[in-house]
Design an enzyme around this catalytic site. Sequence first.
Site, short mmCIF file in Angstrom:
data_model
loop_
_atom_site.label_atom_id
_atom_site.label_comp_id
_atom_site.label_asym_id
_atom_site.label_seq_id
_atom_site.Cartn_x
_atom_site.Cartn_y
_atom_site.Cartn_z
N ARG A 64 0.85 -1.19 0.00
CA ARG A 64 0.00 0.00 0.00
C ARG A 64 0.89 1.24 0.00
O ARG A 64 1.90 1.29 0.71
CB ARG A 64 -0.91 0.03 1.23
CG ARG A 64 -2.11 -0.91 1.16
CD ARG A 64 -3.13 -0.49 0.09
NE ARG A 64 -4.30 -1.35 0.05
CZ ARG A 64 -4.45 -2.42 -0.75
NH1 ARG A 64 -3.49 -2.75 -1.60
NH2 ARG A 64 -5.55 -3.13 -0.71
N GLU A 78 -3.36 7.56 -4.60
CA GLU A 78 -3.75 7.05 -5.94
C GLU A 78 -5.03 7.74 -6.40
O GLU A 78 -5.92 7.94 -5.59
CB GLU A 78 -3.96 5.53 -5.86
CG GLU A 78 -2.66 4.82 -5.59
CD GLU A 78 -2.81 3.30 -5.47
OE1 GLU A 78 -3.86 2.76 -5.86
OE2 GLU A 78 -1.87 2.67 -4.98
N HIS A 134 -0.92 0.00 -9.95
CA HIS A 134 -1.62 -0.90 -9.02
C HIS A 134 -2.23 -2.11 -9.75
O HIS A 134 -3.44 -2.26 -9.83
CB HIS A 134 -2.72 -0.14 -8.24
CG HIS A 134 -3.07 -0.80 -6.94
ND1 HIS A 134 -3.49 -0.10 -5.84
CD2 HIS A 134 -3.07 -2.12 -6.56
CE1 HIS A 134 -3.74 -0.95 -4.83
NE2 HIS A 134 -3.49 -2.17 -5.26
C1 GLV Z 1 -5.02 -5.09 -4.03
O1 GLV Z 1 -4.30 -4.17 -3.77
C2 GLV Z 1 -5.60 -5.93 -3.02
O2 GLV Z 1 -5.52 -5.61 -1.82
O3 GLV Z 1 -6.18 -6.96 -3.40
#
Ligand code: GLV
Length: 336
Positions: free
Chosen positions: A240, A269, A287
């Site tokens: 994250r 983001e 991401h």
């Molecule tokens: C993506 O970032 C997830 O947490 O699945």
Amino acid sequence: MTRPTFLVTTPLPDPGMRMLEAAGEVVVPERALVADELGAACSTGNHDVVVAQLTDVFDEATLAAAAVRGISNYAVGYDNVDVAAATRRGILVCNTPGVLTAATADLAMLLILATARRCVEADAYLRSGQFRGWQPELLLGSDVTGATLGLVGFGRIARATAERALGFGMTVRYTARREVPDDELGPLAGRVRRVEFDELVRTSDFLSLHVPLTDDTHHLIDADALRAMKPTAYLINTSRGPIVDERALVDALRDGQIAGAGLDVYEQEPEVADGLAELPNATLLPHVGSATRSVRSTMARLCAANAIAMARGEMPEHPVNPEARLSSGTGHRARG
Ligand code: GLV
Ligand code: GLV
């Protein structure tokens, strides 16, 4: 029994929508709901379960007004939900663990290799017509084989990354609250070592982040940590964004405090910190850690199954807060 209603903030890949439609009524907003709209939609009492994305924020205020039984998050991470507040309201929260472990570990490995070997720069060099033939010192990068990988966190994704890294001849260390005994380590037994966070930061050639975002991990990698890294080291983040102080990272990359960074996640983001996108020593992905067709489809199946179970008053397969208990769904309207 009345058919349940699902508020699906963003349509899921197959077979998610088909499963939900077979089990109940599905409401999909015409466009993405902003925070207040999400809160309002959850408070009407018209929806049994919300099928949510990691971009949908369920804070204390939204949850206090929410009249739903559960939130089924289409992600393994659930830092977008204030789980403690959900639990107090008797709202179950579910995620999609396990099925995206390999894909995300693949992406961590990809970022290690791509950043060390300057893949993005090299691709741009060729496409812009600069390639004039082989040269002894063209686009030299760093070795991966023989380098030390430091894993911050040692959950499923970190361990899968460790397995891959060992295959590339890396030395693997991790930091975690507890030392994981060999009998829990399977193929990693005897091949990885736990060290303290400070030592991991100081000694890793690649420092890869695999912790969930919590108050404790927010800005875990700050200016001090970046200064403590080797000037030849790389930071890899597939977890994250807010775990890294991104402005401090831009300074560190610009000033040569570290050699490079491979990132799939960002603090704000879809924005990235000023200057980050201009830095040649950063590999920047949007991401996509779990973004394979089969993984996203399996996530959709789990996410829909979790939602359907919650709507029926059953315990779902992947509750994050089983203690919230379906039956206590105090926030949920009584259905006739
Ligand atoms: C993506 O970032 C997830 O947490 O699945
Ligand atoms: C997430 O699934 C993790 O345990 O790393």
